[in-house]
Write an enzyme that holds these catalytic residues in place. Structure first.
Site, short mmCIF file in Angstrom:
data_model
loop_
_atom_site.label_atom_id
_atom_site.label_comp_id
_atom_site.label_asym_id
_atom_site.label_seq_id
_atom_site.Cartn_x
_atom_site.Cartn_y
_atom_site.Cartn_z
N GLN A 1 0.83 -1.13 -0.05
CA GLN A 1 -0.05 -0.03 0.06
C GLN A 1 0.77 1.30 0.03
O GLN A 1 0.50 2.52 0.53
CB GLN A 1 -0.85 0.10 1.11
CG GLN A 1 -2.19 -1.11 0.89
CD GLN A 1 -3.07 -0.78 -0.30
OE1 GLN A 1 -3.12 0.54 -0.50
NE2 GLN A 1 -3.53 -1.72 -0.98
N SER A 2 1.98 1.15 -0.56
CA SER A 2 2.95 2.07 -0.65
C SER A 2 2.24 3.50 -1.37
O SER A 2 2.03 3.37 -2.41
CB SER A 2 4.24 1.70 -1.29
OG SER A 2 5.23 3.01 -1.69
N ASN A 3 2.37 4.61 -0.80
CA ASN A 3 1.75 5.80 -1.35
C ASN A 3 2.93 6.50 -2.24
O ASN A 3 2.63 6.94 -3.21
CB ASN A 3 1.59 7.12 -0.08
CG ASN A 3 0.54 6.56 0.67
OD1 ASN A 3 -0.79 6.24 0.09
ND2 ASN A 3 0.71 6.65 1.92
#
Ligand SMILES: *Cc1c(COP(=O)(O)O)cnc(C)c1O
Length: 324
Positions: A76-78
């Site tokens: 879920q890396s922004n």
């Protein structure tokens, strides 16, 4: 004086300045004067703090003739999602090396990565060193294929990326001055350190004026060399002699660990959502917001919303915010 960062190549990827406004109902609820810096605003692909770093790092990548951008991250890396969106804007190939195994159904940031046309490799591990090694192998393969990859560090937190947040500090200071607000404290979520390093640099260039920095750590296992990044950024700005503060990261809101929602974070997120209609995520910005709720306020404060709401559309993340 012209701002020193104007001398560095930069590619426009988002609309700046982001809004700054007062949170009246939230502030009333916690008994404080709270201002919010809306880096969560803007298009879903680029919203969040990472885009400010990418405006500088991707300009360098283009100038070096790179045709593929590589970055590692959590699923879920922004940073990965912002990179994927930025690469789509620039017509660059984007290659993501993400932790863990491929899920059956991509959601949240991972869904967006795919939609933006990024190539996603799943490293099958959550160990950062193994993840980095996996990305090196992917980079080698790209080079063998005749491609010129540019590898971003995790979170896009290089000295050059931090320059984006030195500029952001000046942006905030202008907005506070326009509104006549004498903010005492600035709260923000911190992990890979580029945001904090940039703010430290901006404040140093400002002669130390403005709100005190109160970075809220979200991962006790990450200890970035913030003064090192800050000194590197100052060097790039031609101000190598400038002294930088070593601002300690407050780890008292990490809770059980990175990516694990904390009860006080969830409570703060729900309060902001119900009083202001603004969404934080439980991995980053929600933990910084919990610090705003818990603080004793001697004057107005700024909460820098660093973004990350896209993660709440991943079912396992969003579920933590729902009371049953
Ligand atoms: C990456 C991130 C941070 C932390 O920024 P760093 O520059 O990595 O310290 C904070 N909030 C959100 C939403 C992020 O995605």
């Amino acid at each position: 004086m012209t701002a020193p960062w104007t001398s560095l190549p930069r590619v426009r990827l988002t609309e700046l300045p982001t809004p700054l406004h007062r949170l009246d109902r939230f502030g009333d609820a916690i008994g404080a004067e709270v201002w919010i810096k809306r880096d969560d605003a803007g298009p879903v692909g680029t919203a969040g703090n990472k885009i400010r770093k990418l405006e500088y790092t991707l300009a360098e990548a283009q100038n070096l003739g790179a045709d593929a951008i590589l970055i590692i991250g959590a699923q879920q890396s922004n940073a990965a999602r912002a990179t994927a969106s930025a690469c789509a804007q620039l017509g660059l190939r984007c290659v993501l090396v993400l932790a863990g195994d491929e899920p059956e159904t991509p959601s949240g940031n991972l869904l967006l990565d795919t939609l933006f046309g990024a190539e996603v490799h799943f490293a099958g591990t959550t160990d950062w060193i193994e993840l980095w090694q996996a990305s090196q192998r992917v980079a080698d393969t790209l080079r063998e294929e005749g491609s010129t990859p540019y590898a971003l560090p995790a979170g896009s937190s290089s000295a050059l990326g931090a320059v984006g947040f030195a500029a952001a500090w000046a942006e905030l200071r202008d907005q506070l001055a326009e509104r006549g607000v004498d903010a005492r404290t600035l709260f923000h979520a911190a992990s890979s350190g580029g945001t904090l390093a940039g703010l430290v640099v901006g404040k140093a260039i400002d002669g130390g004026a403005g709100p005190e920095l109160h970075p809220i750590g979200v991962d006790a296992h990450i200890t970035p060399d913030v003064p090192g990044l800050a000194r590197g950024a100052l060097e790039l700005l031609g101000m190598a002699g400038t002294a930088v503060d070593d601002v300690p990261v407050d780890l008292s809101f990490v809770g059980e660990g990175y990516g694990i929602p904390s009860p006080e974070g969830v409570e703060a997120i729900r309060l902001l959502a119900r009083t202001e209609g603004i969404v934080c995520d439980p991995i980053y910005s929600g933990k910084a917001l919990a610090a705003v709720v818990a603080a004793e306020h001697a004057g107005p404060c700024v909460f820098w919303h660093t973004g990350g709401y896209q993660a709440v559309f991943a079912p396992h993340v969003g579920a933590a915010l729902i009371s049953r």
